[in-house]
Scaffold this motif. Structure first.
Motif, PDB file in Angstrom:
ATOM      1  N   SER A 147       9.084   7.740 -21.740  1.00 32.25           N
ATOM      2  CA  SER A 147      10.134   8.461 -21.021  1.00 32.25           C
ATOM      3  C   SER A 147      11.107   7.463 -20.394  1.00 32.25           C
ATOM      4  CB  SER A 147       9.554   9.374 -19.939  1.00 32.25           C
ATOM      5  OG  SER A 147       9.102   8.624 -18.822  1.00 32.25           O
ATOM      6  N   VAL A 148      12.346   7.914 -20.253  1.00 32.16           N
ATOM      7  CA  VAL A 148      13.393   7.135 -19.595  1.00 32.16           C
ATOM      8  C   VAL A 148      14.135   8.064 -18.647  1.00 32.16           C
ATOM      9  CG1 VAL A 148      15.568   5.892 -19.901  1.00 32.16           C
ATOM     10  CG2 VAL A 148      13.702   5.507 -21.502  1.00 32.16           C
ATOM     11  N   ALA A 149      14.400   7.610 -17.429  1.00 34.64           N
ATOM     12  CA  ALA A 149      15.190   8.381 -16.463  1.00 34.64           C
ATOM     13  C   ALA A 149      16.107   7.427 -15.709  1.00 34.64           C
ATOM     14  CB  ALA A 149      14.284   9.124 -15.488  1.00 34.64           C
ATOM     15  N   LEU A 150      17.359   7.817 -15.521  1.00 32.54           N
ATOM     16  CA  LEU A 150      18.292   6.976 -14.778  1.00 32.54           C
ATOM     17  C   LEU A 150      19.305   7.820 -14.024  1.00 32.54           C
ATOM     18  CD1 LEU A 150      20.938   5.396 -17.187  1.00 32.54           C
ATOM     19  CD2 LEU A 150      19.265   7.031 -17.982  1.00 32.54           C
ATOM     20  N   ASP A 151      19.787   7.266 -12.901  1.00 34.25           N
ATOM     21  CA  ASP A 151      20.818   7.882 -12.070  1.00 34.25           C
ATOM     22  C   ASP A 151      21.967   6.897 -11.964  1.00 34.25           C
ATOM     23  OD1 ASP A 151      19.181  10.092 -11.563  1.00 34.25           O
ATOM     24  OD2 ASP A 151      18.272   9.128  -9.827  1.00 34.25           O
ATOM     25  N   VAL A 152      23.171   7.354 -12.313  1.00 32.57           N
ATOM     26  CA  VAL A 152      24.349   6.488 -12.291  1.00 32.57           C
ATOM     27  C   VAL A 152      25.413   7.122 -11.403  1.00 32.57           C
ATOM     28  CG1 VAL A 152      26.110   5.326 -13.674  1.00 32.57           C
ATOM     29  CG2 VAL A 152      23.830   5.695 -14.633  1.00 32.57           C
ATOM     30  N   LEU A 153      25.905   6.377 -10.414  1.00 32.46           N
ATOM     31  CA  LEU A 153      26.938   6.874  -9.507  1.00 32.46           C
ATOM     32  C   LEU A 153      28.306   6.556 -10.109  1.00 32.46           C
ATOM     33  CD1 LEU A 153      27.272   8.240  -6.724  1.00 32.46           C
ATOM     34  CD2 LEU A 153      27.489   5.940  -5.742  1.00 32.46           C
ATOM     35  N   VAL A 154      29.080   7.600 -10.401  1.00 31.69           N
ATOM     36  CA  VAL A 154      30.375   7.416 -11.053  1.00 31.69           C
ATOM     37  C   VAL A 154      31.489   8.034 -10.207  1.00 31.69           C
ATOM     38  CG1 VAL A 154      29.404   7.345 -13.386  1.00 31.69           C
ATOM     39  CG2 VAL A 154      30.069   9.543 -12.402  1.00 31.69           C
ATOM     40  N   THR A 155      32.678   7.503 -10.358  1.00 35.32           N
ATOM     41  CA  THR A 155      33.872   8.090  -9.748  1.00 35.32           C
ATOM     42  C   THR A 155      34.776   8.543 -10.883  1.00 35.32           C
ATOM     43  OG1 THR A 155      33.696   6.633  -7.822  1.00 35.32           O
ATOM     44  CG2 THR A 155      35.816   7.704  -8.201  1.00 35.32           C
ATOM     45  N   VAL A 156      34.928   9.851 -11.033  1.00 31.87           N
ATOM     46  CA  VAL A 156      35.665  10.425 -12.150  1.00 31.87           C
ATOM     47  C   VAL A 156      36.489  11.616 -11.674  1.00 31.87           C
ATOM     48  CG1 VAL A 156      33.976   9.726 -13.909  1.00 31.87           C
ATOM     49  CG2 VAL A 156      33.699  11.912 -12.731  1.00 31.87           C
ATOM     50  N   PRO A 157      37.522  12.001 -12.430  1.00 27.60           N
ATOM     51  CA  PRO A 157      38.205  13.252 -12.123  1.00 27.60           C
ATOM     52  C   PRO A 157      37.203  14.409 -12.146  1.00 27.60           C
ATOM     53  CG  PRO A 157      39.472  11.980 -13.691  1.00 27.60           C
ATOM     54  CD  PRO A 157      38.150  11.284 -13.557  1.00 27.60           C
ATOM     55  N   LYS A 158      37.374  15.345 -11.241  1.00 26.14           N
ATOM     56  CA  LYS A 158      36.414  16.434 -11.126  1.00 26.14           C
ATOM     57  C   LYS A 158      36.217  17.166 -12.453  1.00 26.14           C
ATOM     58  CE  LYS A 158      35.176  20.189  -7.967  1.00 26.14           C
ATOM     59  NZ  LYS A 158      35.606  20.978  -6.790  1.00 26.14           N
ATOM     60  N   ALA A 159      37.275  17.238 -13.241  1.00 26.70           N
ATOM     61  CA  ALA A 159      37.184  17.942 -14.524  1.00 26.70           C
ATOM     62  C   ALA A 159      36.275  17.215 -15.508  1.00 26.70           C
ATOM     63  CB  ALA A 159      38.581  18.101 -15.129  1.00 26.70           C
TER      64      ALA A 159
END
Length: 233
Positions: free
Chosen positions: A175-187
């Motif tokens: 199994s693989v699990a990851l959390d990535v914090l991104v800054t993107v347009p809401k759309a």
């Protein structure tokens, strides 16, 4: 002053048109305004390895499986160090002989600290520090590898490997699990989630392929000799 009916209708239509434009502009602004979003991904895969569990266990302990598997997950192992190692041979009446024969009944618990470089386009970090905990029993193996702290926009990363006998083969669940914090347009929040999920799915597929190749490289050998600094199972 009373406006003609036609003029009043035109005025109402004009007001409605202005309101629609205002709503559209507001919606577009909100849709394309950047937001901070935690994108998550996870994937699991169960495979059968064409190798009996005793030899699989020998290969995983005596050879550097960590470097081989990590190398198939978009990472490169930079260095590793053993933080703890415990070997219990109390259940094995002939530990040395059984180890030579590849039928060890020893129980092994090990903790490693790993430093890897990253090459995932969705992750800003170029290095990551992980802690790997292995619990190896005569009839099972569990390896959990987890990030110690966040690195750039990678908030967390975790992989697991669980192996058990399955006839003359070995069944392995990855199994693989990851959390990535991104800054993107809401759309584009949904797109970010899909991309991180794809990273997890690709990661577990690559680990499965890497594990198969790694075991196949050694499975045909009569004796599995330990690498320098390896275990003694």
């Amino acid at each position: 002053m009373n406006l003609p009916f036609r003029s009043r209708s035109q005025l109402v239509l004009a007001v409605v048109a202005v309101l629609l434009v205002a709503v559209s502009v507001t919606f577009a602004f909100l849709s394309f305004s950047s937001v901070e979003h935690l994108a998550t991904g996870s994937a699991e895969k169960t495979i059968l390895i064409d190798c009996d569990f005793d030899k699989f266990r020998q290969i995983m302990v005596r050879k550097n499986a960590t470097a081989a598997i990590v190398g198939q997950s978009g990472m490169t192992l930079i260095d590793e160090s053993v933080e703890d190692l415990q070997i219990d041979t109390s259940q094995d009446d002939r530990p040395l002989l059984n180890a030579i024969r590849g039928q060890s009944k020893a129980e092994v618990q090990a903790v490693k600290k790993l430093r890897v470089s990253l090459s995932d386009p969705h992750i800003d970090a170029d290095q990551l520090t992980l802690r790997q905990r292995a619990d190896i029993q005569p009839e099972s193996m569990s390896v959990v590898t987890q990030s110690i702290a966040a690195a750039a926009n990678l908030e967390s990363y975790k992989t697991t490997l669980d192996a058990r006998p399955e006839g003359n083969q070995t069944e392995v669940t990855l199994s693989v699990a990851l959390d990535v914090l991104v800054t993107v347009p809401k759309a584009f929040v949904g797109r970010a989630d899909r991309e991180v999920q794809q990273s997890a799915a690709s990661g577990v597929d690559e680990q499965a392929d890497g594990l198969r190749r790694f075991v196949a490289e050694h499975a045909g050998k009569r004796f599995i000799l330990p690498e320098l600094g390896g275990g003694s199972d």
